[in-house]
Scaffold this active site. Sequence first.
Site: not given
Length: 490
Positions: A148, A196
């Site tokens: 992302h 993440h």
Amino acid sequence: MDRATAAALRPAEHFTGRSLLGLFAVVGAGSGFGLLLMLVRFQWDPMYRVDHGVADQLNDFVSARGPLVTVLQALTDLGGRPIMMWLVGIVAVGLLIRGQRRLAVYLLVTGVGALILDPSLKLLVGRIRPAVDVPVASAPGNSFPSGHALGATVAYGALLLVFLPVASRRLRALAIWVFAAIVVLVGFTRVALGVHYVSDVVAGWLLGLAWLGVTAYAFRLWRRETGRPVPPITEGIEPEAADDLAPASREDHLLPHPRSSTAEIITGWVLTFGVLFVFGVLVSRYADGTFIERLDTAVPRWFAEHRTPALDDVSWWLSKAGDTHAILAVSLVFCPLAVAVLRQWRPVLFIALAMFGELTLFLASAAAVDRPRPGVPHLDGPLPTSSFPSGHIAATLCLYSAIALIVMSHTSRPWRWLTVGAAVVMPAAVAVSRIYRGMHHPTDLMGAMLLAALWLTLLWWVVRPDAGDAGEQTEAEPASDRQLAVTAKT
């Protein structure tokens, strides 16, 4: 220095001579990513402690706040692959329509490069995603680097470089800050959602900046080799394309009479709602013993008696063609392409008002009439809205009919009849599927048709999406007066 060496160094001399800071930025971003990659591979303990500590603290804070999780999940989609592919793809097609093939190639190459780098490096590094106490989100694949963060940096950065020439100097600084804010926000959501580590996101940012710098430099060399001047990067990568990059003409007024048009639309909405309410009450409460009641009872029952597993699957897919996601997807493809081809905002306004009005009219009518679903098994289960009118059918009718009206009024090409066919076939398919699945009566379909006919007729009369720029004509100086004035001067 011999001629061969000088020729070999000429591209680097050109780059450093034009933007030494840019060279340092690209090299620094690439070096920073390489350093993070090595630290992750060798599991450097101080970095791991920071990564896990931040992940745990954010998870403790976020997991206890459900509304915050919902907001974070919505924001993180700004860097998701579907949004990135839609943005890059639709802009690239628009650039091809405008004749800007070089910029379209730049966007596609930059975007595809990011799509290749992300899974390749994830597979190479093989870092497992964070394991938090209270998972609030999930993501497939490995953790390093953040796809992302990488995708947002590359996609929004490339779009920024392409469209900088359109903005004034004052707006360029604002555009850069907006780009930076979106990229940082997307990266933060990935850590906050626990999918993440901080180092994954920072690595995605650095790799994205490095790849963006490489492709921008390659494009600048491409310009130089074709004999074009190479402007400062703050001017964008193709400044002379500013006129073609402008989304639409600069209209003084989107509508010639905004206030009266707004009043007409609001008044028309109220009258349309009144007609729908009266019709809905009549067919649902005062039709006992009539042909309408027999029709509303017999048709759903007949479909229910002829259901098969194969037809259930087909009806599910056809029904999905009229749900919110499908309608929004078609709108988000058609509207940018309409702007690219027509260079006008008015057709987009027509589509936006058609869909917003349909949604509000459907919700208001459904709440006011409050009609029960047909008395057969409902394949879609319980739904929050009542049966009258059908929102799926009304949305499909409004969207595809609006598209057909716009296309038919702006081109005489034979393919325009395909949009008319879609305006007939798509609503019919959705209508049959909704009645088959036991979710609507036939008169719910009639209500949807009534909604679409009244609302689109009103908007066509007020918005006039077939007209030219509203700013070209004003009440004080209509087109005929201007033409007479020009004739008198000549």
